[in-house]
Write a protein that holds these residues in place. Structure first.
Motif, PDB file in Angstrom:
ATOM      1  N   THR A 185       0.841  -1.211   0.023  1.00  0.00           N
ATOM      2  CA  THR A 185       0.103  -0.253   0.113  1.00  0.00           C
ATOM      3  C   THR A 185       0.807   1.235   0.069  1.00  0.00           C
ATOM      4  O   THR A 185       1.687   1.331   0.872  1.00  0.00           O
TER       5      THR A 185
ATOM      6  N   ARG B 254      -0.925  -0.937  -4.175  1.00  0.00           N
ATOM      7  CA  ARG B 254      -2.264  -0.215  -4.279  1.00  0.00           C
ATOM      8  C   ARG B 254      -2.124   1.239  -3.769  1.00  0.00           C
ATOM      9  O   ARG B 254      -1.171   1.665  -3.056  1.00  0.00           O
ATOM     10  N   ARG B 255      -2.647   2.024  -4.491  1.00  0.00           N
ATOM     11  CA  ARG B 255      -2.212   3.628  -4.431  1.00  0.00           C
ATOM     12  C   ARG B 255      -3.678   4.176  -4.165  1.00  0.00           C
ATOM     13  O   ARG B 255      -4.505   4.288  -4.636  1.00  0.00           O
ATOM     14  N   VAL B 256      -3.359   5.329  -3.172  1.00  0.00           N
ATOM     15  CA  VAL B 256      -4.575   6.034  -2.482  1.00  0.00           C
ATOM     16  C   VAL B 256      -3.877   7.502  -2.461  1.00  0.00           C
ATOM     17  O   VAL B 256      -2.917   7.894  -2.092  1.00  0.00           O
TER      18      VAL B 256
ATOM     19  N   SER C 137      -8.933   2.029  -3.520  1.00  0.00           N
ATOM     20  CA  SER C 137      -7.749   2.663  -3.848  1.00  0.00           C
ATOM     21  C   SER C 137      -8.474   4.268  -4.727  1.00  0.00           C
ATOM     22  O   SER C 137      -9.648   4.205  -4.528  1.00  0.00           O
TER      23      SER C 137
END
Length: 323
Positions: A108, A166-168, A228
């Motif tokens: 993450t 995973r990108r937020v 995401s």
């Protein structure tokens, strides 16, 4: 979890460090200057621009929360705006490159962003699908540059070759904490002096989030592997500036706050070495994605939140006096 926090020495970083350490996570802060931090937090030096020995901390880590970026509490001169842009884009690219090189990349990557990315509005609030700002004829040109910074900041993360991570994007409103030196501290100082009145009529909206809810939202997004993309970290009830300062004065027991014109705000901002955009831009931002995912705010309304922050600030001041 092992969580690496680039740029984690600022006020927002302090809120997150405490929350991560309190639940027993291994916390590694990347910063330009070595510092003595609280128990449970390890400090590693980086330059915020290039991949170095610090990248080894990301290999095998569970998550990265990148908070790095020059403070926005400054005059918006050409030099400062360039530094704001470069510090955000360069550090994000460096984090992305380090993740791409890792044999065991973190699952993450939460990337700090800003609610300033949305267009200035006094109409309906922007949620995550709201209109991103830029080329707005009714706002000063340098306000548009701050939006451009936000867009480039997020784009640097999206362009990183990190398919396994995973990108937020954390589109964060003003984070209100009782700690000295932050936005709540400045606003409180003005309120206690009787200067916390409406600015330019006070119709511009203020979006905010209590520091506790900021930390809770970050922990929530760390745990939810199914989420995401962009999330607005903002309390569900933004309110006009005149109402915001009225509630803050009430919390401090100050009934009077002198109003100020936009020109007066510019003079005051100059004295405080900051920019009037922080007071004059109308940020009306809420999140639909966080509540839809099951997140609840402990401090949804500004009046009770301000009272809580004032009580904590007073308690902290009393403890300092006793020491």
């Amino acid at each position: 979890m092992k969580v690496v926090v680039p740029g984690g020495t600022g006020q927002v970083g302090a809120v997150l460090r405490r929350a991560l350490a309190a639940r027993g996570d291994e916390v590694v802060v990347l910063s330009r200057r070595p510092a003595v931090l609280e128990a449970g937090v390890r400090h590693v030096v980086w330059d915020g621009r290039t991949v170095g020995a610090w990248a080894a901390e990301l290999d095998g880590a569970d998550a990265v929360v990148n908070l790095a970026g020059r403070t926005v509490s400054c005059r918006y001169t050409d030099t400062n705006l360039r530094q704001m842009m470069d510090s955000r884009v360069d550090s994000t690219r460096a984090v992305g490159e380090a993740i791409a090189r890792a044999d065991r990349p973190p699952a993450t990557w939460l990337q700090m962003s800003t609610a300033t990315i949305y267009a200035d509005t006094r109409g309906p609030a922007h949620d995550e699908d709201g209109e991103v700002g830029g080329d707005e004829p009714h706002v000063p040109l340098y306000w548009e540059y701050s939006v451009r910074i936000a867009r480039r900041w997020e784009q640097a993360q999206l362009e990183a070759p990190t398919p396994a991570t995973r990108r937020v994007q954390l589109r964060t409103a003003m984070v209100m904490t009782p700690d000295p030196g932050g936005v709540f501290d400045v606003l409180s100082w003005m309120a206690r002096l009787g200067l916390g009145g409406p600015v330019a009529g006070g119709g511009q909206f203020v979006s905010w989030i209590h520091g506790d809810d900021f930390a809770r939202a970050v922990l929530f997004l760390l745990e939810r592997a199914d989420l995401s993309g962009p999330f607005n970290l903002a309390a569900p009830e933004p309110l006009p500036q005149r109402e915001s300062v009225r509630a803050l004065r009430r919390a401090w027991g100050r009934p009077v706050g002198l109003p100020a014109t936009a020109r007066m705000a510019g003079v005051g901002a100059f004295v405080l070495r900051t920019d009037p955009e922080l007071l004059l831009k109308s940020r009306r931002v809420v999140s639909t994605r966080l509540p839809a995912a099951g997140f609840t705010f402990e401090h949804p309304r500004w009046g009770p939140a301000a009272a809580d922050l004032v009580a904590r600030r007073r308690a902290g001041a009393a403890q300092s006096t006793e020491r």
